[in-house]
Design a protein around this motif. Structure first.
Motif, PDB file in Angstrom:
ATOM      1  N   VAL A 117       0.855  -1.187   0.000  1.00 39.70           N
ATOM      2  CA  VAL A 117       0.000   0.000   0.000  1.00 39.70           C
ATOM      3  C   VAL A 117       0.888   1.231   0.000  1.00 39.70           C
ATOM      4  O   VAL A 117       2.020   1.196   0.481  1.00 39.70           O
ATOM      5  N   ARG A 118       0.363   2.298  -0.546  1.00 41.24           N
ATOM      6  CA  ARG A 118       1.092   3.568  -0.623  1.00 41.24           C
ATOM      7  C   ARG A 118       0.156   4.665  -0.143  1.00 41.24           C
ATOM      8  O   ARG A 118      -0.981   4.773  -0.614  1.00 41.24           O
ATOM      9  N   VAL A 119       0.652   5.456   0.787  1.00 43.34           N
ATOM     10  CA  VAL A 119      -0.132   6.556   1.347  1.00 43.34           C
ATOM     11  C   VAL A 119       0.629   7.845   1.102  1.00 43.34           C
ATOM     12  O   VAL A 119       1.820   7.937   1.389  1.00 43.34           O
ATOM     13  N   GLU A 120      -0.061   8.839   0.558  1.00 48.21           N
ATOM     14  CA  GLU A 120       0.520  10.148   0.292  1.00 48.21           C
ATOM     15  C   GLU A 120      -0.321  11.196   0.998  1.00 48.21           C
ATOM     16  O   GLU A 120      -1.537  11.189   0.883  1.00 48.21           O
ATOM     17  N   LEU A 121       0.342  12.064   1.739  1.00 47.90           N
ATOM     18  CA  LEU A 121      -0.374  13.168   2.373  1.00 47.90           C
ATOM     19  C   LEU A 121       0.552  14.355   2.519  1.00 47.90           C
ATOM     20  O   LEU A 121       1.758  14.232   2.337  1.00 47.90           O
ATOM     21  N   ASP A 127       7.647  27.942  10.817  1.00 49.05           N
ATOM     22  CA  ASP A 127       8.964  28.531  11.034  1.00 49.05           C
ATOM     23  C   ASP A 127       9.556  28.101  12.380  1.00 49.05           C
ATOM     24  O   ASP A 127      10.765  28.089  12.544  1.00 49.05           O
ATOM     25  N   GLN A 128       8.701  27.741  13.327  1.00 47.58           N
ATOM     26  CA  GLN A 128       9.180  27.301  14.633  1.00 47.58           C
ATOM     27  C   GLN A 128       9.591  25.825  14.530  1.00 47.58           C
ATOM     28  O   GLN A 128       8.819  24.990  14.054  1.00 47.58           O
ATOM     29  N   PRO A 129      10.787  25.485  14.984  1.00 45.85           N
ATOM     30  CA  PRO A 129      11.281  24.115  14.845  1.00 45.85           C
ATOM     31  C   PRO A 129      10.385  23.069  15.513  1.00 45.85           C
ATOM     32  O   PRO A 129      10.123  22.023  14.936  1.00 45.85           O
ATOM     33  N   TYR A 130       9.898  23.347  16.725  1.00 41.88           N
ATOM     34  CA  TYR A 130       9.069  22.356  17.412  1.00 41.88           C
ATOM     35  C   TYR A 130       7.775  22.110  16.653  1.00 41.88           C
ATOM     36  O   TYR A 130       7.347  20.959  16.496  1.00 41.88           O
ATOM     37  N   ALA A 131       7.151  23.169  16.175  1.00 41.63           N
ATOM     38  CA  ALA A 131       5.898  23.023  15.434  1.00 41.63           C
ATOM     39  C   ALA A 131       6.117  22.233  14.150  1.00 41.63           C
ATOM     40  O   ALA A 131       5.284  21.415  13.757  1.00 41.63           O
ATOM     41  N   SER A 132       7.238  22.442  13.500  1.00 46.85           N
ATOM     42  CA  SER A 132       7.556  21.719  12.272  1.00 46.85           C
ATOM     43  C   SER A 132       7.769  20.230  12.549  1.00 46.85           C
ATOM     44  O   SER A 132       7.290  19.371  11.807  1.00 46.85           O
ATOM     45  N   ASP A 138       3.068  14.067  13.209  1.00 50.84           N
ATOM     46  CA  ASP A 138       1.642  13.850  13.011  1.00 50.84           C
ATOM     47  C   ASP A 138       1.379  13.241  11.639  1.00 50.84           C
ATOM     48  O   ASP A 138       0.536  12.351  11.494  1.00 50.84           O
ATOM     49  N   ALA A 139       2.103  13.695  10.626  1.00 51.78           N
ATOM     50  CA  ALA A 139       1.958  13.132   9.279  1.00 51.78           C
ATOM     51  C   ALA A 139       2.363  11.659   9.266  1.00 51.78           C
ATOM     52  O   ALA A 139       1.697  10.833   8.637  1.00 51.78           O
ATOM     53  N   GLN A 140       3.450  11.316   9.968  1.00 51.18           N
ATOM     54  CA  GLN A 140       3.863   9.917  10.055  1.00 51.18           C
ATOM     55  C   GLN A 140       2.772   9.066  10.702  1.00 51.18           C
ATOM     56  O   GLN A 140       2.476   7.973  10.222  1.00 51.18           O
ATOM     57  N   ASP A 141       2.191   9.561  11.770  1.00 44.24           N
ATOM     58  CA  ASP A 141       1.147   8.815  12.466  1.00 44.24           C
ATOM     59  C   ASP A 141      -0.097   8.652  11.596  1.00 44.24           C
ATOM     60  O   ASP A 141      -0.669   7.557  11.510  1.00 44.24           O
TER      61      ASP A 141
END
Length: 173
Positions: A117-121, A127-132, A138-141
């Motif tokens: 399976v392949r998932v793309e999102l 700009d803030q390192p923690y938020a990035s 979150d994208a990985q999860d």
């Protein structure tokens, strides 16, 4: 005026009678038992851990029961910058997770099923390192959750069809 409600009731009854042969995918106890008997072996790392947890949850894995199958996963991850600003900093990324699996029977280790399976999102990069970093995690999860859902669905359909076409590769998405 009384004909319209009677006609509507008759139309609904006729439409529902076509569903008489419908049976939910998880209506077959063998499918549920077989999914719960899959022991997932994922690669080391954060994404491997996440997809294994999502698959164990999706399969309803009972750790106390002996497995009937083992699933070996291999993962591929890629991240592509999208939405690049004039100063060459990406404001958005595309994350691609590819999960290939091999389902083997226990104890002989014969290959019962292969698939991918392949998932793309996409996700925003701040700009803030923690938020990035939080957005990337979150994208990985989310990708691991979606990949697990697709694998579960492929295997449930395969099991509901009696496990036919063993060893065939499922269509990648």
């Amino acid at each position: 005026m009384r004909i319209a409600p009677a006609f509507a009731a008759l139309a609904v009854a006729a439409g529902l009678s076509g569903c008489a042969g419908f049976q939910p995918l998880y209506g077959e106890p063998q499918v549920v038992r077989s999914l719960a008997a899959i022991d997932v072996q994922a690669p080391a790392g954060r994404t491997g851990y996440l997809i294994r947890q999502h698959l164990d949850d999706a399969f309803g894995r009972n750790p106390g029961a002996p497995p009937a199958y083992t699933m070996e996963l291999s993962l591929g991850e890629a991240r592509y910058p999208r939405g690049v600003r004039i100063d060459n900093v990406a404001t958005r990324y595309e994350y691609v997770l590819t999960a290939a699996y091999v389902l083997k029977t226990v104890p002989d280790g014969a290959i019962a099923r292969r698939g991918q399976v392949r998932v793309e999102l996409t996700y925003d990069s701040a700009d803030q390192p923690y938020a990035s970093i939080a957005a990337q995690q979150d994208a990985q999860d989310r990708a691991a959750d979606e990949a697990a859902r697709r694998i579960q669905l492929e295997l449930a359909v395969w099991l509901a069809n009696g496990g036919r076409n063993g060893g065939q590769r499922a269509a990648g998405r």
